[in-house]
Design a protein around this motif. Structure first.
Motif, PDB file in Angstrom:
ATOM      1  N   GLU A   7       0.071  -6.238   8.886  1.00 23.76           N
ATOM      2  CA  GLU A   7      -0.928  -7.302   8.910  1.00 23.76           C
ATOM      3  C   GLU A   7      -2.344  -6.772   9.112  1.00 23.76           C
ATOM      4  OE1 GLU A   7      -0.284 -10.552   8.183  1.00 23.76           O
ATOM      5  OE2 GLU A   7       1.656  -9.716   7.676  1.00 23.76           O
ATOM      6  N   ALA A   8      -2.477  -5.544   9.570  1.00 21.69           N
ATOM      7  CA  ALA A   8      -3.793  -4.987   9.860  1.00 21.69           C
ATOM      8  C   ALA A   8      -4.532  -4.670   8.570  1.00 21.69           C
ATOM      9  CB  ALA A   8      -3.652  -3.726  10.700  1.00 21.69           C
ATOM     10  N   LEU A   9      -5.839  -4.891   8.584  1.00 20.51           N
ATOM     11  CA  LEU A   9      -6.677  -4.507   7.450  1.00 20.51           C
ATOM     12  C   LEU A   9      -7.121  -3.074   7.655  1.00 20.51           C
ATOM     13  CD1 LEU A   9      -8.816  -7.737   7.048  1.00 20.51           C
ATOM     14  CD2 LEU A   9      -7.112  -6.880   5.449  1.00 20.51           C
ATOM     15  N   ILE A  10      -6.907  -2.244   6.647  1.00 17.61           N
ATOM     16  CA  ILE A  10      -7.276  -0.838   6.743  1.00 17.61           C
ATOM     17  C   ILE A  10      -8.308  -0.510   5.671  1.00 17.61           C
ATOM     18  CG2 ILE A  10      -5.109  -0.148   7.818  1.00 17.61           C
ATOM     19  CD1 ILE A  10      -4.108   0.797   5.100  1.00 17.61           C
ATOM     20  N   ASP A  11      -9.043   0.589   5.865  1.00 13.80           N
ATOM     21  CA  ASP A  11     -10.082   0.948   4.895  1.00 13.80           C
ATOM     22  C   ASP A  11      -9.501   1.828   3.778  1.00 13.80           C
ATOM     23  OD1 ASP A  11      -9.980   3.615   5.800  1.00 13.80           O
ATOM     24  OD2 ASP A  11     -11.694   3.361   7.120  1.00 13.80           O
ATOM     25  N   LEU A  12     -10.349   2.197   2.832  1.00 16.92           N
ATOM     26  CA  LEU A  12      -9.905   2.966   1.668  1.00 16.92           C
ATOM     27  C   LEU A  12      -9.259   4.294   2.053  1.00 16.92           C
ATOM     28  CD1 LEU A  12     -12.768   2.543  -0.961  1.00 16.92           C
ATOM     29  CD2 LEU A  12     -10.470   1.620  -1.070  1.00 16.92           C
ATOM     30  N   ARG A  32      -9.905  -2.719 -10.589  1.00 25.64           N
ATOM     31  CA  ARG A  32      -9.152  -3.266 -11.735  1.00 25.64           C
ATOM     32  C   ARG A  32      -8.338  -4.494 -11.353  1.00 25.64           C
ATOM     33  NH1 ARG A  32      -6.554   2.335 -14.111  1.00 25.64           N
ATOM     34  NH2 ARG A  32      -8.425   3.105 -15.127  1.00 25.64           N
ATOM     35  N   ARG A  33      -8.420  -4.864 -10.092  1.00 30.07           N
ATOM     36  CA  ARG A  33      -7.660  -5.988  -9.537  1.00 30.07           C
ATOM     37  C   ARG A  33      -6.154  -5.769  -9.633  1.00 30.07           C
ATOM     38  NH1 ARG A  33     -11.432  -9.808  -8.385  1.00 30.07           N
ATOM     39  NH2 ARG A  33     -13.263  -9.948  -9.693  1.00 30.07           N
ATOM     40  N   GLU A  34      -5.747  -4.505  -9.613  1.00 30.31           N
ATOM     41  CA  GLU A  34      -4.320  -4.165  -9.585  1.00 30.31           C
ATOM     42  C   GLU A  34      -3.807  -4.189  -8.155  1.00 30.31           C
ATOM     43  OE1 GLU A  34      -4.090  -0.299 -11.343  1.00 30.31           O
ATOM     44  OE2 GLU A  34      -4.688  -1.022 -13.320  1.00 30.31           O
ATOM     45  N   LEU A  35      -4.696  -3.869  -7.227  1.00 27.73           N
ATOM     46  CA  LEU A  35      -4.353  -3.802  -5.814  1.00 27.73           C
ATOM     47  C   LEU A  35      -5.148  -4.868  -5.069  1.00 27.73           C
ATOM     48  CD1 LEU A  35      -3.070  -2.532  -3.315  1.00 27.73           C
ATOM     49  CD2 LEU A  35      -4.806  -0.730  -3.424  1.00 27.73           C
ATOM     50  N   ARG A  36      -4.428  -5.785  -4.444  1.00 29.48           N
ATOM     51  CA  ARG A  36      -5.073  -6.865  -3.693  1.00 29.48           C
ATOM     52  C   ARG A  36      -5.923  -6.277  -2.574  1.00 29.48           C
ATOM     53  NH1 ARG A  36      -1.755 -11.679  -0.666  1.00 29.48           N
ATOM     54  NH2 ARG A  36      -3.582 -12.726   0.162  1.00 29.48           N
ATOM     55  N   ASN A  37      -7.092  -6.844  -2.368  1.00 29.43           N
ATOM     56  CA  ASN A  37      -7.989  -6.352  -1.319  1.00 29.43           C
ATOM     57  C   ASN A  37      -8.953  -7.452  -0.915  1.00 29.43           C
ATOM     58  OD1 ASN A  37     -10.828  -5.787  -2.791  1.00 29.43           O
ATOM     59  ND2 ASN A  37      -9.153  -5.315  -4.199  1.00 29.43           N
ATOM     60  N   VAL A  38      -9.641  -7.233   0.184  1.00 30.32           N
ATOM     61  CA  VAL A  38     -10.666  -8.176   0.645  1.00 30.32           C
ATOM     62  C   VAL A  38     -11.929  -7.407   0.967  1.00 30.32           C
ATOM     63  CG1 VAL A  38      -9.057  -9.881   1.578  1.00 30.32           C
ATOM     64  CG2 VAL A  38      -9.875  -8.064   3.060  1.00 30.32           C
ATOM     65  N   ARG A  39     -13.041  -8.081   0.844  1.00 35.07           N
ATOM     66  CA  ARG A  39     -14.325  -7.525   1.276  1.00 35.07           C
ATOM     67  C   ARG A  39     -14.824  -8.441   2.381  1.00 35.07           C
ATOM     68  NH1 ARG A  39     -16.780  -3.834  -2.776  1.00 35.07           N
ATOM     69  NH2 ARG A  39     -15.309  -3.744  -4.475  1.00 35.07           N
ATOM     70  N   LEU A  40     -15.037  -7.858   3.527  1.00 33.61           N
ATOM     71  CA  LEU A  40     -15.475  -8.649   4.664  1.00 33.61           C
ATOM     72  C   LEU A  40     -16.896  -9.137   4.431  1.00 33.61           C
ATOM     73  CD1 LEU A  40     -14.034  -6.395   7.503  1.00 33.61           C
ATOM     74  CD2 LEU A  40     -12.982  -8.368   6.391  1.00 33.61           C
ATOM     75  N   SER A  41     -17.173 -10.371   4.799  1.00 29.88           N
ATOM     76  CA  SER A  41     -18.486 -10.960   4.529  1.00 29.88           C
ATOM     77  C   SER A  41     -19.600 -10.125   5.127  1.00 29.88           C
ATOM     78  CB  SER A  41     -18.550 -12.390   5.060  1.00 29.88           C
ATOM     79  OG  SER A  41     -18.391 -12.402   6.446  1.00 29.88           O
ATOM     80  N   GLY A  42     -20.629  -9.909   4.319  1.00 32.69           N
ATOM     81  CA  GLY A  42     -21.780  -9.144   4.759  1.00 32.69           C
ATOM     82  C   GLY A  42     -21.593  -7.641   4.712  1.00 32.69           C
ATOM     83  N   ARG A  43     -20.420  -7.195   4.262  1.00 32.91           N
ATOM     84  CA  ARG A  43     -20.156  -5.753   4.192  1.00 32.91           C
ATOM     85  C   ARG A  43     -19.599  -5.397   2.813  1.00 32.91           C
ATOM     86  NH1 ARG A  43     -17.128  -4.065   9.762  1.00 32.91           N
ATOM     87  NH2 ARG A  43     -18.517  -5.152  11.175  1.00 32.91           N
ATOM     88  N   TRP A  52       0.221  -4.941   0.969  1.00 37.17           N
ATOM     89  CA  TRP A  52      -0.312  -5.036  -0.388  1.00 37.17           C
ATOM     90  C   TRP A  52      -0.169  -3.696  -1.104  1.00 37.17           C
ATOM     91  CZ3 TRP A  52      -5.570  -7.589   1.303  1.00 37.17           C
ATOM     92  CH2 TRP A  52      -5.320  -8.880   1.798  1.00 37.17           C
ATOM     93  N   ILE A  53      -0.361  -2.607  -0.345  1.00 35.17           N
ATOM     94  CA  ILE A  53      -0.203  -1.274  -0.921  1.00 35.17           C
ATOM     95  C   ILE A  53       1.253  -1.071  -1.317  1.00 35.17           C
ATOM     96  CG2 ILE A  53      -0.361   1.212  -0.492  1.00 35.17           C
ATOM     97  CD1 ILE A  53      -2.596   0.473   1.571  1.00 35.17           C
ATOM     98  N   GLY A  54       2.165  -1.499  -0.457  1.00 33.89           N
ATOM     99  CA  GLY A  54       3.593  -1.387  -0.760  1.00 33.89           C
ATOM    100  C   GLY A  54       3.950  -2.111  -2.041  1.00 33.89           C
ATOM    101  N   ALA A  55       3.423  -3.320  -2.204  1.00 36.27           N
ATOM    102  CA  ALA A  55       3.698  -4.105  -3.416  1.00 36.27           C
ATOM    103  C   ALA A  55       3.117  -3.413  -4.650  1.00 36.27           C
ATOM    104  CB  ALA A  55       3.116  -5.508  -3.272  1.00 36.27           C
ATOM    105  N   TRP A  56       1.909  -2.873  -4.509  1.00 37.03           N
ATOM    106  CA  TRP A  56       1.253  -2.161  -5.619  1.00 37.03           C
ATOM    107  C   TRP A  56       2.055  -0.922  -6.010  1.00 37.03           C
ATOM    108  CZ3 TRP A  56      -1.704   2.596  -5.052  1.00 37.03           C
ATOM    109  CH2 TRP A  56      -2.400   2.953  -6.208  1.00 37.03           C
ATOM    110  N   LEU A  57       2.518  -0.175  -5.008  1.00 44.06           N
ATOM    111  CA  LEU A  57       3.307   1.031  -5.284  1.00 44.06           C
ATOM    112  C   LEU A  57       4.623   0.677  -5.976  1.00 44.06           C
ATOM    113  CD1 LEU A  57       2.719   3.030  -1.992  1.00 44.06           C
ATOM    114  CD2 LEU A  57       1.861   3.608  -4.272  1.00 44.06           C
ATOM    115  N   GLU A  58       5.263  -0.401  -5.533  1.00 42.54           N
ATOM    116  CA  GLU A  58       6.513  -0.837  -6.164  1.00 42.54           C
ATOM    117  C   GLU A  58       6.289  -1.199  -7.621  1.00 42.54           C
ATOM    118  OE1 GLU A  58       8.910  -3.892  -4.358  1.00 42.54           O
ATOM    119  OE2 GLU A  58       8.698  -2.927  -2.399  1.00 42.54           O
ATOM    120  N   GLN A  59       5.203  -1.899  -7.888  1.00 43.45           N
ATOM    121  CA  GLN A  59       4.853  -2.313  -9.245  1.00 43.45           C
ATOM    122  C   GLN A  59       4.691  -1.082 -10.142  1.00 43.45           C
ATOM    123  OE1 GLN A  59       1.245  -4.585  -9.152  1.00 43.45           O
ATOM    124  NE2 GLN A  59       1.900  -5.929 -10.787  1.00 43.45           N
ATOM    125  N   HIS A  60       4.034  -0.053  -9.623  1.00 43.88           N
ATOM    126  CA  HIS A  60       3.814   1.167 -10.397  1.00 43.88           C
ATOM    127  C   HIS A  60       5.104   1.956 -10.567  1.00 43.88           C
ATOM    128  CE1 HIS A  60      -0.442   1.211 -11.321  1.00 43.88           C
ATOM    129  NE2 HIS A  60      -0.555   0.436 -10.271  1.00 43.88           N
TER     130      HIS A  60
END
Length: 75
Positions: A7-12, A32-43, A52-60
């Protein structure tokens, strides 16, 4: 750092380490919008959840497996 909470948000950088890929790979997948992500407001910083990374890796992995199957059946 001790493991990733799904559940934690991690950086790149953390996302790249978690997925065992480069920061550029994570960034490109986000752009490319292949990997779900968020941009925190003002940053400008991108944040990603480990799940989300797990789902992206599975897809690939599925895509790579399908590509290998196509190559095998075409020979």
């Amino acid at each position: 750092s001790g493991g990733c909470d799904d559940e934690a948000l991690i950086d790149l950088s953390e996302a790249a380490e978690y997925a065992s890929v480069s920061r550029d790979t994570i960034y490109t997948a986000c752009e490319r919008r292949e990997l779900r992500n968020v941009r925190l407001s003002g940053r400008p910083a991108i944040r990603i959840r480990a799940q989300w990374i797990g789902a992206w890796l599975e897809q690939h992995a599925v895509g790579a497996e399908a590509a290998r199957s196509n190559i095998t059946t075409q020979t």
